[in-house]
Design an enzyme around this catalytic site. Structure first.
Site, PDB file in Angstrom:
ATOM      1  N   ASP A  42       0.820  -1.232   0.000  1.00 52.34           N
ATOM      2  CA  ASP A  42       0.150  -0.019  -0.239  1.00 52.34           C
ATOM      3  C   ASP A  42       0.662   1.189   0.024  1.00 52.34           C
ATOM      4  OD1 ASP A  42      -1.792   2.532   1.025  1.00 52.34           O
ATOM      5  OD2 ASP A  42      -3.269   0.661   1.319  1.00 52.34           O
ATOM      6  N   ARG A  44       0.269   4.137   0.918  1.00 52.89           N
ATOM      7  CA  ARG A  44       0.221   5.055   2.278  1.00 52.89           C
ATOM      8  C   ARG A  44       0.867   4.418   3.331  1.00 52.89           C
ATOM      9  NH1 ARG A  44      -6.091   4.385   1.917  1.00 52.89           N
ATOM     10  NH2 ARG A  44      -5.414   2.268   1.557  1.00 52.89           N
ATOM     11  N   HIS A  96      -1.602  -3.028   8.399  1.00 50.73           N
ATOM     12  CA  HIS A  96      -2.173  -1.836   8.768  1.00 50.73           C
ATOM     13  C   HIS A  96      -3.795  -1.781   8.593  1.00 50.73           C
ATOM     14  CE1 HIS A  96      -3.265  -0.878   4.304  1.00 50.73           C
ATOM     15  NE2 HIS A  96      -2.506  -1.675   3.864  1.00 50.73           N
ATOM     16  N   CYS A  99      -6.831  -2.087   5.046  1.00 52.16           N
ATOM     17  CA  CYS A  99      -5.999  -2.841   4.202  1.00 52.16           C
ATOM     18  C   CYS A  99      -7.019  -3.297   2.953  1.00 52.16           C
ATOM     19  CB  CYS A  99      -4.886  -3.945   4.641  1.00 52.16           C
ATOM     20  SG  CYS A  99      -3.980  -4.929   3.534  1.00 52.16           S
TER      21      CYS A  99
HETATM   22 CO    CO Z   1      -2.384  -3.377   2.655  1.00 57.81          CO
END
Ligand code: CO
Length: 206
Positions: A42, A44, A96, A99
């Site tokens: 990801d 982020r 996280h 997700c």
């Molecule tokens: Co993720």
């Protein structure tokens, strides 16, 4: 745009050198990171940024939903080099909340090849269906599943012959499980660390 990216790189490289003239020549000679980070792809959750670390301070492996597949040569090669080549003693499996991979694993929709990749999360969701049913809503259920995926990942890293071999030799390497909150930018320790002192040998070892 690629040209924008290259232009930003030029500025960054210039600024870095202004701040510390030996910055790149120092990093070019060797790396000695303290941490090996296994996280989600990801965009982020970039390891260096969320952990407040500079280049050279964290060795990184990322994949969709930070899954530890025991036969993943990419992960195993990086793990072996981290422990045996770089001498890293702190391994972090970081998931996280929010997700997309975990979400996809909870949906009854075909997503293509990634469904094969996400199978361990589906397996966890089935195994802990009762536990997960206590979550107040779907978002909380997925976030709990993301935590479970990290805890399972820590266990799987600990079970690799790479960690087994290190502990057998008395190396003090530890595997930690963290979860990152997209909404507040905070890393939380899931208190599932496995190290040489916590490790219980399997029946075969006894
Ligand atoms: Co993720």
């Amino acid at each position: 745009m690629l040209s924008d990216l290259l232009a930003r790189n030029k500025v960054w490289s210039h600024d870095r050198t202004e701040q510390e003239p030996t910055y790149f020549s120092r990093l070019a000679t060797h790396q000695s990171p303290d941490f090996f980070w296994i996280g989600c792809s990801d965009s982020r959750v970039p390891a260096n940024v969320v952990a407040g670390l500079d280049p050279g301070e964290v060795f990184v492996h990322r994949n969709v939903a930070n899954i530890i597949h025991s036969a993943d040569m990419n992960l195993l090669s990086a793990l072996e080099f981290a422990v045996e080549g770089l001498g890293i003693r702190e391994i972090i499996v970081c998931g996280h909340y929010g997700c997309g991979g975990v979400k996809a694993a909870t949906e009854n929709l075909p997503h293509g090849l990634v469904d094969h990749w996400l199978e361990p999360i589906r397996r966890l969701a089935r195994a802990f269906a009762v536990d997960l049913s206590y979550a107040p809503d779907e978002e909380a259920r997925r976030d709990r599943l993301a935590e479970m995926n990290v805890i399972e990942g820590v266990r799987r890293v600990a079970e690799t012959p790479i960690l087994q071999r290190a502990w057998h030799k008395g190396v003090g390497v530890k595997v930690h499980g963290l979860i990152y909150g997209l909404k507040d930018g905070r890393l939380r320790d899931l208190d599932c660390t496995i190290g040489p002192g916590h490790f219980e040998p399997s029946d075969q070892d006894e």
